[in-house]
Design a protein around this motif. Structure first.
Motif, mmCIF file in Angstrom:
data_model
loop_
_atom_site.group_PDB
_atom_site.id
_atom_site.type_symbol
_atom_site.label_atom_id
_atom_site.label_comp_id
_atom_site.label_asym_id
_atom_site.label_seq_id
_atom_site.Cartn_x
_atom_site.Cartn_y
_atom_site.Cartn_z
ATOM 1 N N ARG A 204 0.833 -1.197 0.000
ATOM 2 C CA ARG A 204 0.000 0.000 0.000
ATOM 3 C C ARG A 204 0.875 1.258 0.000
ATOM 4 O O ARG A 204 0.591 2.237 -0.714
ATOM 5 C CB ARG A 204 -0.912 -0.017 1.236
ATOM 6 N N THR A 205 1.942 1.233 0.787
ATOM 7 C CA THR A 205 2.839 2.391 0.874
ATOM 8 C C THR A 205 3.493 2.679 -0.467
ATOM 9 O O THR A 205 3.578 3.843 -0.899
ATOM 10 C CB THR A 205 3.915 2.146 1.942
ATOM 11 N N LEU B 44 1.022 4.359 -2.734
ATOM 12 C CA LEU B 44 0.768 5.735 -2.310
ATOM 13 C C LEU B 44 1.926 6.658 -2.701
ATOM 14 O O LEU B 44 1.708 7.788 -3.142
ATOM 15 C CB LEU B 44 0.546 5.782 -0.801
ATOM 16 N N ALA C 80 1.782 9.767 -5.387
ATOM 17 C CA ALA C 80 2.165 11.126 -4.991
ATOM 18 C C ALA C 80 3.297 11.674 -5.846
ATOM 19 O O ALA C 80 3.727 12.818 -5.649
ATOM 20 C CB ALA C 80 2.565 11.144 -3.519
ATOM 21 N N ASP D 72 -1.127 3.282 9.457
ATOM 22 C CA ASP D 72 -1.839 4.198 8.565
ATOM 23 C C ASP D 72 -0.859 4.728 7.517
ATOM 24 O O ASP D 72 -0.328 5.839 7.644
ATOM 25 C CB ASP D 72 -2.437 5.352 9.369
ATOM 26 N N ALA E 232 -1.284 5.884 4.537
ATOM 27 C CA ALA E 232 -1.704 7.107 3.848
ATOM 28 C C ALA E 232 -1.299 8.344 4.651
ATOM 29 O O ALA E 232 -0.763 9.315 4.100
ATOM 30 C CB ALA E 232 -3.212 7.088 3.607
ATOM 31 N N VAL F 243 2.619 8.671 4.547
ATOM 32 C CA VAL F 243 3.110 9.185 3.272
ATOM 33 C C VAL F 243 2.747 10.660 3.121
ATOM 34 O O VAL F 243 3.535 11.462 2.593
ATOM 35 C CB VAL F 243 2.547 8.351 2.099
ATOM 36 N N ASP F 244 1.590 11.043 3.606
ATOM 37 C CA ASP F 244 1.171 12.450 3.527
ATOM 38 C C ASP F 244 2.134 13.360 4.290
ATOM 39 O O ASP F 244 2.321 14.524 3.918
ATOM 40 C CB ASP F 244 -0.240 12.592 4.084
#
Length: 301
Positions: free
Chosen positions: A24-25, A28, A32, A106, A108, A111-112
């Motif tokens: 998932r990372t 993401l 981005a 988490d 997301a 990464v944010d």
């Protein structure tokens, strides 16, 4: 073009959640606009080699996906370098992440932070050891009952998570005896028989055991916990209080502060950040601002 990110994933973290969060990372990061360098490798040694190559090449961010063991790897890759460390906390304890207010499980949100967070300079502990060489730790180095328990827990295949550590405690406690230590803190010598000595850069280890609840990751000092000799029944009464940090009121518990610490004891192995570390004696020093780490703009209350 967004900066390059070297990605290192522990697929076994958090009962296998690490692999899912790693995939998932990666997605993401790519979404981005980051260029993702795969530094995972087939094992820890290979991941370390690939990570060192990425840091030497000037990669801006090393992002580790896993628990405190992966953070430990990231710390040793990024210490005193221009590369900053980012963490997707995917373990069962995640003490380092929680201490810095990082999101847990988490990807997301983690990464944010690369775009919306800040790069904070924090202290690290540096250990120089005749056999192990120079090594770094970001959280807590322990040498005593905790290291014995950690070693047993690592040998166990069941149960998983915090229950494995709790079971290891119950199995080791009846046979554990206080250890003769020499502890030197900034040249001040303490000779004692103790259950545990811990050198803390952050407040907790072992999945929320707040051994040094006032430790500050950016004050340029270690908090050094000494739990002097106790009977087994007395230790059983004190030990559960470590999760709330109220163990510090017991008369057998002392916390000292200092920049340099030497630990001496015969036949005792240490652990740091939950990873097997080095035999005593060891010398540790705080290196202020040795790690650049991605954190939220404000630490959650």
């Amino acid at each position: 073009m967004s900066p390059r990110v070297a990605l290192i994933v522990n697929p076994t973290s958090g009962k296998g959640i690490g692999r899912q969060l790693g995939e998932r990372t990666r997605a993401l990061l790519q979404a981005a606009g980051h260029e993702v360098l795969d530094a995972c490798g087939g094992d820890y040694r290979q991941a370390r080699e690939r990570g060192l190559e990425a840091v030497a090449a000037g990669v801006e961010t090393v992002l580790v996906v896993g628990g405190d063991g992966m953070v430990h790897l990231g710390v040793n890759l990024c210490a005193q370098s221009s590369s900053r460390l980012a963490v997707v906390a995917a373990g069962t304890g995640n003490d380092f992440a929680r201490n810095l207010g990082l999101p847990v499980h988490d990807p997301a949100a983690a990464v944010d932070l690369l775009a919306r967070g800040r790069t904070r300079e924090v202290d690290l502990g540096r250990v120089r050891h005749g056999t192990a060489g120079e090594r770094w730790f970001g959280g807590v180095l322990g040498a005593g009952f905790d290291a014995v328990v950690n070693a047993r827990a690592q040998r166990m295949t069941w149960p998983r998570g915090q229950m494995r550590y709790n079971l290891a405690v119950l199995r080791e406690l009846p046979v554990f005896r206080p250890i003769p230590y020499v502890v030197e803190i900034d040249g001040r010598r303490i000779e004692t028989r103790a259950m545990l000595v811990a050198v803390a850069n952050t407040t907790s280890f072992g999945g929320g055991m707040r051994v040094c609840p006032e430790a500050d990751v950016a004050d340029g000092l270690f908090d050094v916990l000494v739990v002097h000799a106790l009977s087994v029944p007395a230790f059983l009464r004190v030990f559960p209080k470590v999760y709330s940090g109220t163990h510090t009121t017991h008369p057998a518990v002392e916390i000292h502060r200092g920049r340099r610490v030497r630990l001496e004891a015969s036949g005792i192995h240490s652990q740091a950040d939950g990873e097997t570390f080095a035999d005593l004696p060891i010398d540790a020093e705080v290196v202020p601002g040795a790690l650049r780490v991605v954190t939220p703009l404000e630490v959650p209350a």
